[in-house]
Design a protein around this motif. Structure first.
Motif, mmCIF file in Angstrom:
data_model
loop_
_atom_site.group_PDB
_atom_site.id
_atom_site.type_symbol
_atom_site.label_atom_id
_atom_site.label_comp_id
_atom_site.label_asym_id
_atom_site.label_seq_id
_atom_site.Cartn_x
_atom_site.Cartn_y
_atom_site.Cartn_z
ATOM 1 N N ALA A 78 25.864 -23.681 -21.795
ATOM 2 C CA ALA A 78 24.561 -23.937 -22.420
ATOM 3 C C ALA A 78 24.738 -24.305 -23.880
ATOM 4 O O ALA A 78 25.732 -23.938 -24.511
ATOM 5 C CB ALA A 78 23.670 -22.705 -22.298
ATOM 6 N N ARG A 79 23.769 -25.009 -24.406
ATOM 7 C CA ARG A 79 23.710 -25.278 -25.842
ATOM 8 C C ARG A 79 23.112 -24.040 -26.511
ATOM 9 O O ARG A 79 22.261 -23.356 -25.927
ATOM 10 C CB ARG A 79 22.814 -26.476 -26.120
ATOM 11 N N ALA A 99 23.310 -14.625 -19.372
ATOM 12 C CA ALA A 99 22.702 -15.955 -19.239
ATOM 13 C C ALA A 99 23.755 -17.000 -18.897
ATOM 14 O O ALA A 99 23.527 -17.861 -18.046
ATOM 15 C CB ALA A 99 21.968 -16.331 -20.528
ATOM 16 N N LEU A 100 24.906 -16.910 -19.533
ATOM 17 C CA LEU A 100 25.987 -17.868 -19.259
ATOM 18 C C LEU A 100 26.594 -17.637 -17.880
ATOM 19 O O LEU A 100 26.934 -18.593 -17.179
ATOM 20 C CB LEU A 100 27.057 -17.791 -20.345
ATOM 21 N N ARG A 108 33.214 -22.282 -27.940
ATOM 22 C CA ARG A 108 32.204 -23.273 -28.338
ATOM 23 C C ARG A 108 32.939 -24.584 -28.553
ATOM 24 O O ARG A 108 33.928 -24.643 -29.280
ATOM 25 C CB ARG A 108 31.497 -22.853 -29.623
ATOM 26 N N GLU A 109 32.437 -25.613 -27.892
ATOM 27 C CA GLU A 109 33.041 -26.939 -27.998
ATOM 28 C C GLU A 109 31.973 -27.934 -28.418
ATOM 29 O O GLU A 109 30.802 -27.782 -28.056
ATOM 30 C CB GLU A 109 33.622 -27.369 -26.646
ATOM 31 N N ALA A 110 32.387 -28.943 -29.160
ATOM 32 C CA ALA A 110 31.445 -29.987 -29.561
ATOM 33 C C ALA A 110 30.916 -30.693 -28.317
ATOM 34 O O ALA A 110 31.649 -30.945 -27.359
ATOM 35 C CB ALA A 110 32.127 -30.996 -30.480
ATOM 36 N N SER A 111 29.634 -30.982 -28.340
ATOM 37 C CA SER A 111 29.008 -31.702 -27.238
ATOM 38 C C SER A 111 29.509 -33.134 -27.227
ATOM 39 O O SER A 111 29.624 -33.778 -28.268
ATOM 40 C CB SER A 111 27.485 -31.680 -27.398
ATOM 41 N N ILE A 157 28.512 -26.795 -27.068
ATOM 42 C CA ILE A 157 28.318 -26.217 -25.747
ATOM 43 C C ILE A 157 29.038 -24.873 -25.745
ATOM 44 O O ILE A 157 30.186 -24.777 -26.156
ATOM 45 C CB ILE A 157 28.908 -27.123 -24.640
ATOM 46 N N VAL A 158 28.348 -23.842 -25.269
ATOM 47 C CA VAL A 158 28.933 -22.508 -25.187
ATOM 48 C C VAL A 158 29.360 -22.271 -23.746
ATOM 49 O O VAL A 158 28.589 -22.526 -22.815
ATOM 50 C CB VAL A 158 27.911 -21.429 -25.621
ATOM 51 N N ARG A 159 30.612 -21.821 -23.583
ATOM 52 C CA ARG A 159 31.163 -21.551 -22.248
ATOM 53 C C ARG A 159 31.741 -20.147 -22.200
ATOM 54 O O ARG A 159 32.339 -19.689 -23.168
ATOM 55 C CB ARG A 159 32.312 -22.504 -21.943
#
Length: 148
Positions: free
Chosen positions: A47-48, A40-41, A78-81, A89-91
């Motif tokens: 994506a959140r 999906a990524l 994972r980083e804070a939005s 936010i997942v990257r």
């Protein structure tokens, strides 16, 4: 009766395909859920977690466990939005992207081998019909990912 038959055929096909898919996933050190998240990524970008959970039909708890494993393995960050401090936010990392595409391609190959005895026009027709069933059920979104 055709609804029951459709469901039985779908479950049986899933079972037949899942065996070789599970072997490929094992070789690549991933679970089905982990590949789904990576796929999906890889195809949709950052994506959140809530978006992933909804798209992939995963519980938030199940997704949390998957993201933790993927992060520990260096496949995602994972980083804070910036717009919502309560969200992240997942990257994909470069490693995660490579794993997603390599594993996805291997899964695609094993599915193609498993269905090699089936006339391609039958596979195409079945795909078209199942697509229409899923569209009618508003459940078609997460299935359109290619790894080629």
């Amino acid at each position: 009766m055709s609804s029951l038959s459709l469901a039985q055929h779908a479950v049986r096909l899933h079972t037949v395909l899942e065996r070789p898919i599970a072997e490929v996933l094992k070789q690549h050190g991933l679970s089905r859920g982990e590949l789904d998240v990576l796929g999906a990524l890889a195809s949709g970008g950052d994506a959140r977690p809530q978006e992933l959970s909804s798209q992939l039909l995963l519980t938030t708890g199940g997704l949390s466990n998957i993201l933790r494993r993927l992060e520990n393995d260096g496949h995602v960050t994972r980083e804070a939005s910036r717009t919502d401090a309560r969200s992240s936010i997942v990257r994909l990392t470069a490693q995660g992207e490579e794993v997603a595409w390599k594993t996805g391609a291997a899964v695609t190959e094993v599915i193609e081998r498993a269905l090699a005895a089936v006339d391609p026009s039958v596979v195409e027709a079945a795909d078209d019909h199942l697509h229409r069933v899923l569209v009618a059920l508003d459940e078609d979104d997460p299935v359109h990912r290619t790894f080629s």
